[in-house]
Design a protein around this motif. Structure first.
Motif, PDB file in Angstrom:
ATOM      1  N   ASP A 249     -48.078  19.051  36.494  1.00 13.17           N
ATOM      2  CA  ASP A 249     -48.328  18.314  37.737  1.00 13.17           C
ATOM      3  C   ASP A 249     -47.549  17.001  37.737  1.00 13.17           C
ATOM      4  OD1 ASP A 249     -49.993  20.182  38.940  1.00 13.17           O
ATOM      5  OD2 ASP A 249     -51.812  19.328  38.044  1.00 13.17           O
TER       6      ASP A 249
ATOM      7  N   TYR B  62     -49.231  30.588  37.848  1.00 11.78           N
ATOM      8  CA  TYR B  62     -48.715  30.260  36.542  1.00 11.78           C
ATOM      9  C   TYR B  62     -48.683  31.519  35.687  1.00 11.78           C
ATOM     10  CZ  TYR B  62     -53.353  30.454  34.380  1.00 11.78           C
ATOM     11  OH  TYR B  62     -54.560  30.870  33.903  1.00 11.78           O
TER      12      TYR B  62
ATOM     13  N   LYS C  21     -52.668  27.177  26.806  1.00 14.45           N
ATOM     14  CA  LYS C  21     -52.394  25.854  27.403  1.00 14.45           C
ATOM     15  C   LYS C  21     -52.377  25.928  28.929  1.00 14.45           C
ATOM     16  CE  LYS C  21     -51.204  23.695  23.518  1.00 14.45           C
ATOM     17  NZ  LYS C  21     -51.516  22.388  23.056  1.00 14.45           N
ATOM     18  N   GLN C  22     -53.177  26.823  29.520  1.00 15.43           N
ATOM     19  CA  GLN C  22     -53.145  26.981  30.973  1.00 15.43           C
ATOM     20  C   GLN C  22     -53.543  25.722  31.722  1.00 15.43           C
ATOM     21  OE1 GLN C  22     -54.910  28.736  28.808  1.00 15.43           O
ATOM     22  NE2 GLN C  22     -56.773  29.567  29.659  1.00 15.43           N
ATOM     23  N   ASN C  23     -54.204  24.770  31.079  1.00 15.93           N
ATOM     24  CA  ASN C  23     -54.568  23.529  31.756  1.00 15.93           C
ATOM     25  C   ASN C  23     -53.350  22.643  32.032  1.00 15.93           C
ATOM     26  OD1 ASN C  23     -54.167  22.981  29.056  1.00 15.93           O
ATOM     27  ND2 ASN C  23     -55.808  21.469  28.913  1.00 15.93           N
ATOM     28  N   SER C  24     -52.233  22.912  31.405  1.00 18.54           N
ATOM     29  CA  SER C  24     -51.025  22.121  31.694  1.00 18.54           C
ATOM     30  C   SER C  24     -50.222  22.703  32.859  1.00 18.54           C
ATOM     31  CB  SER C  24     -50.136  22.004  30.448  1.00 18.54           C
ATOM     32  OG  SER C  24     -49.624  23.258  30.077  1.00 18.54           O
TER      33      SER C  24
ATOM     34  N   GLU D 108     -49.024  32.572  31.569  1.00 15.25           N
ATOM     35  CA  GLU D 108     -49.286  32.180  30.197  1.00 15.25           C
ATOM     36  C   GLU D 108     -48.401  33.048  29.300  1.00 15.25           C
ATOM     37  OE1 GLU D 108     -53.229  31.301  27.454  1.00 15.25           O
ATOM     38  OE2 GLU D 108     -53.434  32.354  29.361  1.00 15.25           O
TER      39      GLU D 108
ATOM     40  N   SER E  49     -45.337  27.973  37.007  1.00 14.27           N
ATOM     41  CA  SER E  49     -45.552  27.252  35.751  1.00 14.27           C
ATOM     42  C   SER E  49     -45.625  28.281  34.636  1.00 14.27           C
ATOM     43  CB  SER E  49     -46.875  26.487  35.788  1.00 14.27           C
ATOM     44  OG  SER E  49     -46.876  25.522  36.804  1.00 14.27           O
TER      45      SER E  49
ATOM     46  N   ASP F 272     -48.060  17.342  31.322  1.00 18.71           N
ATOM     47  CA  ASP F 272     -48.672  18.185  32.329  1.00 18.71           C
ATOM     48  C   ASP F 272     -47.636  18.506  33.404  1.00 18.71           C
ATOM     49  OD1 ASP F 272     -50.227  18.465  35.015  1.00 18.71           O
ATOM     50  OD2 ASP F 272     -51.738  18.756  33.457  1.00 18.71           O
TER      51      ASP F 272
END
Length: 187
Positions: free
Chosen positions: A84, A1, A183-186, A3, A177, A82
């Motif tokens: 995913d 991903y 917002k790296q958790n998305s 950021e 991504s 998200d």
């Protein structure tokens, strides 16, 4: 991903390796990209936009170059979604396409648009000279323009499904991504 300091929305981009420019399969891949994402009847629009409400738009393209090509799919998700979930919906949209295929009516519509684009690209002296030079450089045949329109119009529903199975379905791809800062958790 990745950021991104300037991104406002999370984006999933997926790329598959395909064929070079003027390859016979490139015409069916162009149709596939158009059919999957353009219009309200498109499988990706129906699944990702209408059913799952993950995005307002999905974009696909088949970009051919001198040595190879790439089939790209890009989805800018809504801020709270998200990626995913987006990836799962992409797989569902591909499954929808696999089960339904492409109707002759939709294929005719897409080919009519491609034919119009082709003739518009030749409407100026610059457009004609660019096409002649490209044909000469890549195929050693400046007259390949005549074959180009024939290949566009010759694509069948079976060709579209065949190139999907040959280059996309179950094949390796690169997925990236792009997420807004923090917002790296998305991803």
């Amino acid at each position: 991903y990745h950021e991104d300091n300037f991104a406002r929305l999370p984006r999933l981009t997926m790329d598959w390796v395909t064929v070079e420019q003027f390859h016979p399969d490139s015409y069916a891949l162009d149709v596939l990209a158009n059919y999957l994402t353009q219009g309200k009847k498109a499988p990706f629009y129906q699944v990702l936009v209408e059913d799952k409400k993950l995005t307002s738009n999905v974009f696909a393209s088949n970009d051919t170059q001198e040595v190879a090509g790439q089939f790209s799919l890009s989805v800018a998700a809504f801020p709270d979604k998200d990626l995913d979930e987006v990836a799962k919906a992409v797989n569902q949209a591909f499954a929808k396409f696999e089960s339904e295929g492409i109707a002759e009516k939709d294929l005719s519509r897409i080919k009519a648009g491609q034919e119009t684009q082709f003739y518009n690209s030749l409407s100026s002296v610059l457009g004609k000279s660019a096409q002649l030079a490209q044909c000469n450089y890549l195929t050693n045949d400046p007259g390949c323009i005549e074959k180009e329109i024939q290949r566009i119009l010759a694509v069948t529903p079976a060709d579209v499904m065949r190139v999907y199975e040959k280059y996309i379905k179950g094949k390796n791809f690169v997925a990236v991504s792009f997420v807004p800062k923090g917002k790296q958790n998305s991803a």
